[in-house]
Motif scaffolding. Structure first.
Motif, PDB file in Angstrom:
ATOM      1  N   ALA A 123       0.829  -1.205   0.000  1.00 16.77           N
ATOM      2  CA  ALA A 123       0.000   0.000   0.000  1.00 16.77           C
ATOM      3  C   ALA A 123       0.866   1.258   0.000  1.00 16.77           C
ATOM      4  O   ALA A 123       0.548   2.252  -0.669  1.00 16.77           O
ATOM      5  CB  ALA A 123      -0.935   0.000   1.209  1.00 16.77           C
ATOM      6  N   GLY A 124       1.974   1.194   0.745  1.00 19.30           N
ATOM      7  CA  GLY A 124       2.871   2.351   0.830  1.00 19.30           C
ATOM      8  C   GLY A 124       3.480   2.689  -0.517  1.00 19.30           C
ATOM      9  O   GLY A 124       3.494   3.854  -0.934  1.00 19.30           O
ATOM     10  N   GLN A 125       3.981   1.649  -1.203  1.00 22.67           N
ATOM     11  CA  GLN A 125       4.569   1.882  -2.528  1.00 22.67           C
ATOM     12  C   GLN A 125       3.562   2.576  -3.440  1.00 22.67           C
ATOM     13  O   GLN A 125       3.875   3.558  -4.114  1.00 22.67           O
ATOM     14  CB  GLN A 125       4.987   0.549  -3.155  1.00 22.67           C
ATOM     15  N   LEU A 126       2.343   2.039  -3.415  1.00 30.62           N
ATOM     16  CA  LEU A 126       1.339   2.600  -4.310  1.00 30.62           C
ATOM     17  C   LEU A 126       0.938   4.011  -3.878  1.00 30.62           C
ATOM     18  O   LEU A 126       0.683   4.878  -4.717  1.00 30.62           O
ATOM     19  CB  LEU A 126       0.122   1.676  -4.366  1.00 30.62           C
ATOM     20  N   THR A 127       0.913   4.226  -2.558  1.00 30.10           N
ATOM     21  CA  THR A 127       0.550   5.554  -2.060  1.00 30.10           C
ATOM     22  C   THR A 127       1.474   6.630  -2.631  1.00 30.10           C
ATOM     23  O   THR A 127       1.032   7.735  -2.970  1.00 30.10           O
ATOM     24  CB  THR A 127       0.607   5.589  -0.525  1.00 30.10           C
ATOM     25  N   ILE A 128       2.764   6.282  -2.742  1.00 32.73           N
ATOM     26  CA  ILE A 128       3.728   7.268  -3.231  1.00 32.73           C
ATOM     27  C   ILE A 128       3.318   7.796  -4.603  1.00 32.73           C
ATOM     28  O   ILE A 128       3.239   9.006  -4.818  1.00 32.73           O
ATOM     29  CB  ILE A 128       5.142   6.655  -3.279  1.00 32.73           C
ATOM     30  N   ILE A 129       3.019   6.869  -5.532  1.00 32.41           N
ATOM     31  CA  ILE A 129       2.667   7.357  -6.871  1.00 32.41           C
ATOM     32  C   ILE A 129       1.201   7.792  -6.958  1.00 32.41           C
ATOM     33  O   ILE A 129       0.852   8.655  -7.762  1.00 32.41           O
ATOM     34  CB  ILE A 129       2.999   6.329  -7.979  1.00 32.41           C
ATOM     35  N   ALA A 154      -7.022   8.888  -1.962  1.00 30.82           N
ATOM     36  CA  ALA A 154      -6.056   8.104  -2.736  1.00 30.82           C
ATOM     37  C   ALA A 154      -5.278   7.160  -1.827  1.00 30.82           C
ATOM     38  O   ALA A 154      -4.973   6.025  -2.206  1.00 30.82           O
ATOM     39  CB  ALA A 154      -5.107   9.032  -3.489  1.00 30.82           C
ATOM     40  N   VAL A 155      -4.966   7.615  -0.609  1.00 31.02           N
ATOM     41  CA  VAL A 155      -4.262   6.739   0.338  1.00 31.02           C
ATOM     42  C   VAL A 155      -5.137   5.539   0.668  1.00 31.02           C
ATOM     43  O   VAL A 155      -4.665   4.392   0.678  1.00 31.02           O
ATOM     44  CB  VAL A 155      -3.890   7.509   1.621  1.00 31.02           C
ATOM     45  N   PHE A 156      -6.423   5.790   0.919  1.00 34.33           N
ATOM     46  CA  PHE A 156      -7.315   4.664   1.201  1.00 34.33           C
ATOM     47  C   PHE A 156      -7.465   3.778  -0.030  1.00 34.33           C
ATOM     48  O   PHE A 156      -7.567   2.561   0.088  1.00 34.33           O
ATOM     49  CB  PHE A 156      -8.675   5.163   1.703  1.00 34.33           C
ATOM     50  N   GLY A 157      -7.470   4.374  -1.198  1.00 34.31           N
ATOM     51  CA  GLY A 157      -7.499   3.587  -2.429  1.00 34.31           C
ATOM     52  C   GLY A 157      -6.303   2.659  -2.500  1.00 34.31           C
ATOM     53  O   GLY A 157      -6.425   1.468  -2.806  1.00 34.31           O
ATOM     54  N   ALA A 158      -5.123   3.187  -2.177  1.00 34.45           N
ATOM     55  CA  ALA A 158      -3.903   2.384  -2.196  1.00 34.45           C
ATOM     56  C   ALA A 158      -3.959   1.303  -1.127  1.00 34.45           C
ATOM     57  O   ALA A 158      -3.503   0.172  -1.329  1.00 34.45           O
ATOM     58  CB  ALA A 158      -2.685   3.284  -1.984  1.00 34.45           C
ATOM     59  N   LEU A 159      -4.534   1.645   0.011  1.00 29.44           N
ATOM     60  CA  LEU A 159      -4.644   0.675   1.110  1.00 29.44           C
ATOM     61  C   LEU A 159      -5.536  -0.492   0.691  1.00 29.44           C
ATOM     62  O   LEU A 159      -5.188  -1.665   0.880  1.00 29.44           O
ATOM     63  CB  LEU A 159      -5.219   1.378   2.340  1.00 29.44           C
ATOM     64  N   LEU A 197       4.862  11.913   1.997  1.00 24.50           N
ATOM     65  CA  LEU A 197       4.366  12.534   0.758  1.00 24.50           C
ATOM     66  C   LEU A 197       2.856  12.747   0.813  1.00 24.50           C
ATOM     67  O   LEU A 197       2.347  13.790   0.398  1.00 24.50           O
ATOM     68  CB  LEU A 197       4.737  11.668  -0.450  1.00 24.50           C
ATOM     69  N   ALA A 198       2.149  11.737   1.343  1.00 25.38           N
ATOM     70  CA  ALA A 198       0.696  11.858   1.408  1.00 25.38           C
ATOM     71  C   ALA A 198       0.306  13.000   2.344  1.00 25.38           C
ATOM     72  O   ALA A 198      -0.602  13.778   2.037  1.00 25.38           O
ATOM     73  CB  ALA A 198       0.070  10.544   1.879  1.00 25.38           C
ATOM     74  N   LEU A 199       1.010  13.110   3.457  1.00 21.32           N
ATOM     75  CA  LEU A 199       0.690  14.175   4.410  1.00 21.32           C
ATOM     76  C   LEU A 199       0.921  15.547   3.771  1.00 21.32           C
ATOM     77  O   LEU A 199       0.055  16.433   3.831  1.00 21.32           O
ATOM     78  CB  LEU A 199       1.546  14.030   5.672  1.00 21.32           C
ATOM     79  N   ILE A 200       2.079  15.695   3.139  1.00 21.39           N
ATOM     80  CA  ILE A 200       2.368  16.981   2.485  1.00 21.39           C
ATOM     81  C   ILE A 200       1.328  17.261   1.405  1.00 21.39           C
ATOM     82  O   ILE A 200       0.770  18.355   1.311  1.00 21.39           O
ATOM     83  CB  ILE A 200       3.789  16.983   1.881  1.00 21.39           C
ATOM     84  N   MET A 220       5.580  17.680 -12.697  1.00 20.00           N
ATOM     85  CA  MET A 220       6.876  17.458 -12.061  1.00 20.00           C
ATOM     86  C   MET A 220       6.699  16.670 -10.761  1.00 20.00           C
ATOM     87  O   MET A 220       7.539  15.855 -10.396  1.00 20.00           O
ATOM     88  CB  MET A 220       7.577  18.797 -11.804  1.00 20.00           C
ATOM     89  N   THR A 221       5.572  16.906 -10.086  1.00 18.18           N
ATOM     90  CA  THR A 221       5.308  16.164  -8.850  1.00 18.18           C
ATOM     91  C   THR A 221       5.137  14.677  -9.128  1.00 18.18           C
ATOM     92  O   THR A 221       5.684  13.840  -8.405  1.00 18.18           O
ATOM     93  CB  THR A 221       4.042  16.718  -8.165  1.00 18.18           C
ATOM     94  N   THR A 222       4.378  14.333 -10.168  1.00 19.40           N
ATOM     95  CA  THR A 222       4.203  12.903 -10.453  1.00 19.40           C
ATOM     96  C   THR A 222       5.547  12.281 -10.820  1.00 19.40           C
ATOM     97  O   THR A 222       5.835  11.146 -10.430  1.00 19.40           O
ATOM     98  CB  THR A 222       3.201  12.628 -11.591  1.00 19.40           C
ATOM     99  N   ALA A 223       6.381  13.026 -11.540  1.00 19.69           N
ATOM    100  CA  ALA A 223       7.698  12.502 -11.896  1.00 19.69           C
ATOM    101  C   ALA A 223       8.553  12.318 -10.639  1.00 19.69           C
ATOM    102  O   ALA A 223       9.264  11.318 -10.492  1.00 19.69           O
ATOM    103  CB  ALA A 223       8.393  13.446 -12.878  1.00 19.69           C
ATOM    104  N   PHE A 224       8.450  13.267  -9.734  1.00 23.35           N
ATOM    105  CA  PHE A 224       9.191  13.173  -8.471  1.00 23.35           C
ATOM    106  C   PHE A 224       8.749  11.931  -7.704  1.00 23.35           C
ATOM    107  O   PHE A 224       9.579  11.138  -7.244  1.00 23.35           O
ATOM    108  CB  PHE A 224       8.945  14.439  -7.643  1.00 23.35           C
ATOM    109  N   CYS A 225       7.437  11.743  -7.592  1.00 21.31           N
ATOM    110  CA  CYS A 225       6.918  10.585  -6.856  1.00 21.31           C
ATOM    111  C   CYS A 225       7.392   9.287  -7.498  1.00 21.31           C
ATOM    112  O   CYS A 225       7.780   8.343  -6.798  1.00 21.31           O
ATOM    113  CB  CYS A 225       5.395  10.625  -6.814  1.00 21.31           C
ATOM    114  N   ALA A 226       7.359   9.230  -8.833  1.00 21.18           N
ATOM    115  CA  ALA A 226       7.817   8.022  -9.521  1.00 21.18           C
ATOM    116  C   ALA A 226       9.284   7.753  -9.205  1.00 21.18           C
ATOM    117  O   ALA A 226       9.700   6.599  -9.049  1.00 21.18           O
ATOM    118  CB  ALA A 226       7.621   8.172 -11.036  1.00 21.18           C
ATOM    119  N   THR A 227      10.067   8.803  -9.100  1.00 20.02           N
ATOM    120  CA  THR A 227      11.494   8.621  -8.830  1.00 20.02           C
ATOM    121  C   THR A 227      11.734   8.175  -7.396  1.00 20.02           C
ATOM    122  O   THR A 227      12.635   7.366  -7.143  1.00 20.02           O
ATOM    123  CB  THR A 227      12.255   9.927  -9.128  1.00 20.02           C
TER     124      THR A 227
END
Ligand SMILES: Nc1ncnc2c1ncn2[C@@H]1O[C@H](COP(=O)(O)OP(=O)(O)OP(=O)(O)O)[C@@H](O)[C@H]1O
Ligand SMILES: [Mg+2]
Lengths: 371, 275
Positions: A66-72, A321-326, A225-228, A268-275
């Motif tokens: 869930a955490g990995q997915l939450t990032i992106i 989105a976090v709950f979606g990832a969870l 990342l989710a909190l920010i 740029m944010t999505t690219a950052f998250c992917a990285t």
């Protein structure tokens, strides 16, 4: 007569008040995802209760997924609320991984610099994605579909060119003991978990180590990342601009919202998250592979949609989105734990997506007062 | 309530009545081959309402979109308080104290009343190095300003999409009045309003004028225009047909001027004065 009217007004007011509380609750984009998460937990609590899914190491399992997915998903949700899609997230994960591994392993670049290089490179590509979308006003769906292929192709071609292979291993030799490895693949609070194992709260391995050595860095990145993302979206000026840009770019522009800059920033944010995702993976496995991140863009979008983001933009939440990832993590791992064939995961995922979209559609009508 | 007004930007600046706030000379705007404005001149003065009249497609909206930074003029002079300006975004116009209610309102249905109200002008609360949107203040101001215009909203966080067309228009007007420090531009603000809200808006316009702001008021309704206007500019096919002070023109003459070639007058006679 006047009295009667006052009473009538009071009654009417009260009715409206009740309605608006209900409406406010219904208007929470994350409502569906939270309800879904509860259902999923109940389901696997019953069917997989005895399988160790809810023991410490079992929990670690699905929390990590869930955490990995939450990032992106955080990046994808913000971008979707801003009115755009990024289909190149998965390819970006593969590409960023190679931007770390190849310079480190084949060119003797210190790993810290390689990671920096990957982040700068990814942000530049994100910027380019955004710039093309904003300048041409083409649908981002098409623009980033092109990036999906270009990046994946470049990942394979360049890794063959520089390394003559599509899997670059041996990163660990260069990463061990560095702060970047600690930052992206370390385990936090390990003392706490040793203590928990000693006091018998969590299980121990045969060699005496605790079954869970600590909270993986990827989970902390996800939480951070989710909190920010959540705070920025709901509590800042930029957040208001993101909603406005996605809701109606023209109207937003007319009242002075810098829509172009907002959208480019979101790409740029999505690219950052992917990285971040890619770096965690490279540090964890000690290798990069050209096919990493395949289809992750869809998983990120699915998590965002389950979390209440509208495909048309302007509406949604990071919490959702976090709950979606969870939900995603729990179901994927839960199906493994119950021993059901893994194919059912995909079926379930599709049904889940369909339900979420139907539900969101109803919510949107409610919120906008459309019939 | 007065505290809320005092906190608007530049509230302290009170230009003396009659001083030109906006001057436009020979403004031309082309959209590719379309000539939307073919040389328009007008002056907006402090403490005055300038009514902009004209048929559909005359170029009224294009003119005010140029004044509010949405379009860049093809040519012509544009001065704010005597200084030439070239707005490149609507933000520049807002910063210069020019706020606009667009004909299409620039409201986002999915967003709350508060978020719409402060869109592009969010109030900021600083916490150390971080800055947050001050939602408490924003909610309060949105509710107060809506009350001033005669609409009692119970929940400023409800989506604008749930409001009626007239209520939406009132949000847009309240927003512009709140942020319009020097000049307020209203593009057909009364077109979707009922009788009570229309007179509220007209009252509002004259209030704003008495506070020393300049107002551009676009309408198709000559009676509304005559009720609040100090000067009237009639546009036709992208050109000014003339500007008249209220003392120089009667309401009937204005009506005739708008109708162009008396067609409406004869129609009005046919319909026993119903138009
Ligand atoms: N973005 C644009 N591109 C091309 N033509 C335009 C554009 N905007 C306006 N026009 C044209 O300019 C002319 C003037 O339009 P404008 O909207 O200013 O009229 P208006 O006086 O506001 O009319 P109404 O009373 O119907 O609101 C019209 O012929 C319109 O088609
Ligand atoms: Mg118009």
């Amino acid at each position: 007569m006047a009295d009667r009217e006052a009473v009538l007004t009071a009654i009417r007011d009260e009715r409206l008040k009740r309605q608006s509380t209900l409406r406010r609750l219904m208007a929470m984009p994350e409502l569906g995802a939270i309800a879904g998460a509860i259902l999923v937990f109940l389901f696997f609590g019953v069917t997989a209760g005895g399988t160790g899914m809810f023991a410490a190491d079992g929990v670690l399992n699905w929390v990590t997924v869930a955490g990995q997915l939450t990032i992106i998903a955080t990046g994808a949700a913000l971008l979707m609320i801003g009115g755009e899609f990024d289909l190149s997230v998965g390819s970006m994960i593969g590409f960023a991984g190679m931007m770390i591994a190849i310079p480190t392993v084949y060119f003797g670049v210190p790993i810290e610099l390689s990671v920096l290089f990957a982040f700068v490179g990814a942000l530049a590509i994100g910027f380019l994605n955004g710039l093309i979308v904003v300048r041409t006003r083409l649908p981002s769906f098409i623009v980033t579909l092109a990036s999906l292929y270009i990046l994946r192709g470049m990942t394979i071609a360049l890794s063959i060119l520089f390394a003559n292979r599509t899997i670059v291993s041996g990163v660990r030799n260069f990463a061990d003991g560095t702060w970047v490895q600690a930052l992206f693949a370390g385990k936090a609070f390990s003392g706490l978990f040793v203590w928990l194992a000693e006091t018998g709260v969590i299980a121990t391995l045969p060699n005496g180590d605790p079954a869970v050595k600590g909270i993986p860095a990827v989970v902390l990145w996800a939480a951070g990342l989710a909190l920010i993302g959540h705070v920025v979206l709901s509590r800042t000026r930029l957040g208001n601009w993101i909603f406005a840009s996605g809701g109606d770019a023209n109207a937003a522009r007319n009242v002075g919202v810098p829509v172009g800059r907002v959208k480019i920033g979101l790409f740029m944010t999505t690219a950052f998250c992917a990285t971040v995702y890619a770096t965690c993976q490279v540090m964890e496995f000690g290798s990069a592979a050209a096919d990493r991140g395949l289809l992750k863009e869809f998983e990120a979008i699915i998590a965002a949609v389950i979390g209440g983001c509208l495909l048309t933009g302007g509406y949604g939440s990071v919490v959702g989105a976090v709950f979606g990832a969870l939900i995603f993590g729990v179901v994927q791992m839960g199906i493994l734990f119950t021993g059901a064939p893994n194919d059912w995961f995909l079926v379930f995922l599709g049904l889940m997506l369909l339900t979420a979209v139907l539900f969101n559609n109803v919510v949107r009508r409610r919120v906008t007062g459309e019939r | 309530m007065s505290a809320a007004i005092a906190s608007t930007p530049d509230a302290a600046v009170r230009p003396e009545p009659g001083r030109p706030l906006i001057e436009v000379r020979d403004l031309v705007k082309h959209f590719g081959p379309v000539v939307a404005l073919a040389g328009v001149s007008l002056t907006v003065r402090a403490g005055e309402v300038l009514c902009l009249l004209g048929d559909n497609g005359a170029g009224k909206s294009t003119l005010i979109k140029t004044l509010s930074g949405v379009h860049k003029p093809t040519s012509g002079d544009f001065l704010v308080e005597g200084r030439p300006v070239a707005f490149s975004t609507p933000r520049d116009a807002l910063d210069a104290g020019i706020a606009t209610v667009f004909q299409d309102l620039a409201m986002i249905p999915l967003m709350s009343i508060t978020r719409n109200f402060f869109m592009g002008r969010e109030p900021i609360r600083r916490v150390g190095p971080l800055s947050f949107m001050d939602m408490g203040f924003a909610d309060r101001v949105a509710r107060e300003e809506m009350k001033r215009i005669g609409i009692d909203i119970r929940d400023p966080r409800q989506a604008v999409g749930t409001l009626s067309g007239g209520e939406r228009q009132c949000v847009a007007i309240a927003r512009a009045v709140y942020f319009g420090a020097k000049v307020l531009i209203l593009d057909e603000p009364t077109s979707a309003l009922g009788v009570a809200q229309t007179s509220m808006v007209l009252k509002y316009v004259s209030q704003v004028r008495h506070r020393g702001l300049g107002v551009i008021f676009i309408t198709h309704n000559v009676r509304h225009a005559y009720a609040v206007g100090n000067a009237f500019t009639v546009l036709n096919r992208g050109k000014t047909l003339g500007t008249y002070r209220k003392s120089e023109i009667t309401i009937d003459a204005l009506q005739n001027l708008m109708a162009g070639d008396k067609e409406l007058q004869s129609l009005s006679d046919d319909l026993d004065g119903m138009v």
